[in-house]
Design an enzyme around this catalytic site. Structure first.
Site, PDB file in Angstrom:
ATOM      1  CG  ASP A  84      -7.751   0.740   3.475  1.00  0.00           C
ATOM      2  OD1 ASP A  84      -8.632   0.037   3.160  1.00  0.00           O
ATOM      3  OD2 ASP A  84      -6.664   0.516   3.491  1.00  0.00           O
ATOM      4  CE  LYS A  87      -4.214  -1.747   2.152  1.00  0.00           C
ATOM      5  NZ  LYS A  87      -5.421  -1.738   3.238  1.00  0.00           N
TER       6      LYS A  87
HETATM    7  P1  NAP Z   1       0.711  -3.776   9.099  1.00  0.00           P
HETATM    8  O1  NAP Z   1       1.120  -2.632   8.365  1.00  0.00           O
HETATM    9  O2  NAP Z   1       1.672  -5.020   8.869  1.00  0.00           O
HETATM   10  O3  NAP Z   1       0.668  -3.398  10.596  1.00  0.00           O
HETATM   11  C1  NAP Z   1       0.420  -4.385  11.544  1.00  0.00           C
HETATM   12  C2  NAP Z   1       0.216  -3.739  13.016  1.00  0.00           C
HETATM   13  O4  NAP Z   1       0.043  -5.000  13.880  1.00  0.00           O
HETATM   14  C3  NAP Z   1       1.389  -3.010  13.654  1.00  0.00           C
HETATM   15  O5  NAP Z   1       1.062  -2.141  14.524  1.00  0.00           O
HETATM   16  C4  NAP Z   1       2.165  -4.028  14.474  1.00  0.00           C
HETATM   17  O6  NAP Z   1       2.986  -3.531  15.665  1.00  0.00           O
HETATM   18  C5  NAP Z   1       1.052  -4.987  14.839  1.00  0.00           C
HETATM   19  N1  NAP Z   1       1.361  -6.439  15.318  1.00  0.00           N
HETATM   20  C6  NAP Z   1       1.596  -7.322  14.611  1.00  0.00           C
HETATM   21  N2  NAP Z   1       1.726  -8.273  15.235  1.00  0.00           N
HETATM   22  C7  NAP Z   1       1.576  -7.942  16.560  1.00  0.00           C
HETATM   23  C8  NAP Z   1       1.626  -8.742  17.719  1.00  0.00           C
HETATM   24  N3  NAP Z   1       1.981  -9.920  17.804  1.00  0.00           N
HETATM   25  N4  NAP Z   1       1.596  -8.116  18.952  1.00  0.00           N
HETATM   26  C9  NAP Z   1       0.970  -6.729  18.807  1.00  0.00           C
HETATM   27  N5  NAP Z   1       0.999  -5.890  17.912  1.00  0.00           N
HETATM   28  C10 NAP Z   1       1.281  -6.585  16.827  1.00  0.00           C
HETATM   29  O7  NAP Z   1      -0.652  -4.262   8.620  1.00  0.00           O
HETATM   30  P2  NAP Z   1      -1.732  -3.467   8.392  1.00  0.00           P
HETATM   31  O8  NAP Z   1      -2.056  -3.191   7.041  1.00  0.00           O
HETATM   32  O9  NAP Z   1      -1.953  -2.185   9.131  1.00  0.00           O
HETATM   33  O10 NAP Z   1      -3.114  -4.425   8.686  1.00  0.00           O
HETATM   34  C11 NAP Z   1      -3.485  -4.844  10.209  1.00  0.00           C
HETATM   35  C12 NAP Z   1      -5.018  -5.582  10.028  1.00  0.00           C
HETATM   36  O11 NAP Z   1      -5.850  -4.547   9.443  1.00  0.00           O
HETATM   37  C13 NAP Z   1      -4.814  -6.938   9.378  1.00  0.00           C
HETATM   38  O12 NAP Z   1      -5.622  -7.749  10.134  1.00  0.00           O
HETATM   39  C14 NAP Z   1      -5.767  -6.490   8.059  1.00  0.00           C
HETATM   40  O13 NAP Z   1      -6.338  -7.715   7.471  1.00  0.00           O
HETATM   41  C15 NAP Z   1      -6.727  -5.523   8.648  1.00  0.00           C
HETATM   42  N6  NAP Z   1      -7.226  -4.698   7.546  1.00  0.00           N
HETATM   43  C16 NAP Z   1      -8.609  -4.749   7.599  1.00  0.00           C
HETATM   44  C17 NAP Z   1      -9.053  -3.770   6.421  1.00  0.00           C
HETATM   45  C18 NAP Z   1     -10.440  -4.091   6.205  1.00  0.00           C
HETATM   46  O14 NAP Z   1     -11.011  -3.642   5.149  1.00  0.00           O
HETATM   47  N7  NAP Z   1     -11.279  -4.299   7.051  1.00  0.00           N
HETATM   48  C19 NAP Z   1      -8.315  -2.884   5.729  1.00  0.00           C
HETATM   49  C20 NAP Z   1      -6.976  -2.771   5.878  1.00  0.00           C
HETATM   50  C21 NAP Z   1      -6.342  -3.744   7.098  1.00  0.00           C
HETATM   51  P3  NAP Z   1       4.389  -3.393  15.319  1.00  0.00           P
HETATM   52  O15 NAP Z   1       4.222  -1.938  14.865  1.00  0.00           O
HETATM   53  O16 NAP Z   1       4.885  -3.468  16.688  1.00  0.00           O
HETATM   54  O17 NAP Z   1       5.028  -4.435  14.342  1.00  0.00           O
END
Ligand code: NAP
Length: 485
Positions: A320, A284
């Site tokens: 989003d 993204k």
């Molecule tokens: P990302 O950029 O990889 O960010 C992941 C986030 O999760 C970071 O804040 C990370 O913390 C945290 N995290 C990962 N593992 C962790 C753990 N074990 N303990 C605590 N924190 C943890 O991913 P993203 O794009 O933001 O997506 C995140 C979620 O949102 C996904 O589940 C995705 O499917 C969902 N999402 C949904 C939609 C929708 O349309 N519903 C749209 C977009 C995303 P750190 O910074 O410490 O690594």
């Protein structure tokens, strides 16, 4: 029209017959992978075509070409000899398997020979001059691999061939578009496998190909849309877009493109004429450098989830932001959001869009994240409070408590037991929003619901952003009015 072939990899003849019965109405022919049969079953291979009453391909693959046959070449020859006494429509011989007696036997019995090549070097052009049907099959393990495959296919497609037919197959998740787009690529056959069969990784089952991708309706001129991500094969987006194309009579298909490197995908987009695509993790942010124009939401968040081609130019949007806000506005109205206090858990890509959406709507936001530095960076950009995912974070979350938005991947399938903040106690008047959509209800949301909170799952956001993508791709409103996912 490309034919749909069910690859049969059962150990028992009976098992394979059951698969044929299950999918008979969806497929045109089947391939008996005799190399997968248990020893005693092999003696019946010549009877198999009469048992299934569908055209059958016989193949006996060695391990080097993705099969399971590991006995001697002499054994393999004998098996082919037995098989060719049966009523097969086709037999599949590897390029190096040149046995004149078998070839003659096949031709005398009216069994057409498919000649399989496992790399795409220039030498194989000569295969087009033979009366056999050349099959070019590679395993694609990266976007670069798949790009090379498509380039080779497009050049071979234009060459005259003696049999008038050719087959192109790219195996693996990266090669999945070749399965759906067989007709567009000029492939005579595409291969599928029964649901849950691992042997043909990257293939799809016949019902998914027909019902979700409308395989039989895809023509050479069908417009192509998709989603890029890594991983991406689990995506629900094809189930949102494809039924809407069908409903509105739009000749288009939407498919997942497993993508590891963007420059190669950009070339793929050009040569395959992909008109628009959704963007998911991890692309993204990096996709922005390839855009010619972008919306304000993309500039403000540094994140883009939708790209559309306008002539030769690429335009990026971030749906989003609005997709996230829609379910909140539906429950509260825009006015009630103003002045609310919200905790955003997480500081990744999705959190950027969420924080921008909330701050722009007049909400006071705090961000708590496992890596405090990332929370700090995001918080400084949007002038919010921040903390780590710890005791101090919990204290801050207790103050910013009208709305809690969970944006981490903790609790997402397959690790569904996860909870990013197990010590947090919900209060009944709170609104709790989890962006995760698989599962529909995370442990985090379950706890909030039990405490009497208003809960919102990520599925609603997914749909709302997809509706906007659909309009951008087609110029038409999404037809199901929120009633389908
Ligand atoms: P990302 O950029 O990889 O960010 C992941 C986030 O999760 C970071 O804040 C990370 O913390 C945290 N995290 C990962 N593992 C962790 C753990 N074990 N303990 C605590 N924190 C943890 O991913 P993203 O794009 O933001 O997506 C995140 C979620 O949102 C996904 O589940 C995705 O499917 C969902 N999402 C949904 C939609 C929708 O349309 N519903 C749209 C977009 C995303 P750190 O910074 O410490 O690594």
């Amino acid at each position: 029209m490309a034919l749909l072939c069910l690859e049969l990899t059962g150990k028992k003849i009976r098992e394979n017959i059951q698969q044929v019965e299950k999918y008979r109405s969806s497929v045109d022919l089947v391939e008996l992978r005799a190399d997968c049969l248990a020893g005693e079953e092999l003696f019946q291979i010549h009877k198999f075509p009469l048992m299934v009453s569908l055209p059958v391909i016989l193949s006996i693959r060695r391990e080097e070409t993705g099969g399971s046959f590991n006995a001697s070449e002499e054994e393999r020859r004998k098996l082919f000899e037995l098989g060719l006494t049966g009523n097969y429509a086709f037999v599949d011989f590897e390029a190096g398997f040149q046995v004149p007696s078998l070839k003659e036997k096949a031709l005398n019995s009216g069994i057409k020979i498919i000649r399989s090549f496992y790399n795409l070097s220039g030498v194989e052009r000569s295969a087009l001059l033979s009366s056999e049907i050349p099959k070019f099959e590679v395993r694609s393990s990266s976007t670069a691999d798949f790009l090379r495959f498509i380039e080779a296919v497009l050049s071979l497609k234009e060459e005259p061939s003696c049999s008038g037919r050719r087959i192109f197959v790219a195996r693996g998740d990266y090669g999945f578009p070749s399965v759906v787009l067989a007709e567009k690529l000029g492939s005579f056959i595409t291969y599928c496998s029964a649901e849950g069969r691992e042997s043909a990784h990257g293939h799809s089952d016949p019902e998914t190909l027909q019902e979700i991708y409308r395989f039989k309706n895809i023509k050479r001129e069908t417009s192509l849309f998709g989603i890029i991500g890594n991983p991406v094969m689990h995506t629900r987006s094809p189930r949102i877009h494809n039924p809407a194309f069908k409903h509105l009579g739009i000749d288009a298909v939407y498919i997942p493109f497993q993508t590891d490197t963007l420059p190669e995908f950009m070339k793929l987009m050009d040569i395959m004429d992909i008109r628009g695509f959704s963007v998911t993790i991890p692309h993204k942010e990096r996709i922005i450098e390839f855009l010619d124009s972008q919306s304000e939401a993309v500039s403000a968040t540094g994140s883009c989830n939708t790209v559309v081609r306008r002539g030769k130019k690429l335009h990026g949007e971030n749906y989003d932001v609005e997709g996230f806000l829609d379910p909140l506005k539906k429950r509260l109205g825009s006015e009630r959001l103003k002045g609310m206090k919200a905790t955003v858990i997480g500081a990744g890509g999705a959190a950027r869009s969420v924080v921008f959406a909330l701050v722009s709507s007049g909400v006071e936001v705090c961000i708590i994240n496992r890596t405090k530095e990332k929370a700090e960076k995001l918080a400084k950009e949007f002038r919010c409070k921040y903390e780590g995912l710890d005791e101090s974070g919990l204290d801050l979350a207790r103050i910013y408590n009208n709305l809690v938005v969970q944006t981490t991947s903790v609790g997402m399938y397959p690790n569904v037991d996860g909870d990013p903040l197990p010590e947090y106690e919900f209060k009944r008047d709170q609104i709790v929003y989890d962006l995760i959509y698989i599962p529909e209800e995370t442990n985090f949301l379950k706890r909030a619901k039990e405490a009497g909170c208003t809960v919102i799952g990520g599925g609603e956001m997914l749909l709302q952003q997809a509706y906007r993508q659909f309009s951008l791709f087609t110029g038409k409103q999404y037809p199901f009015n929120g009633s389908r996912d």
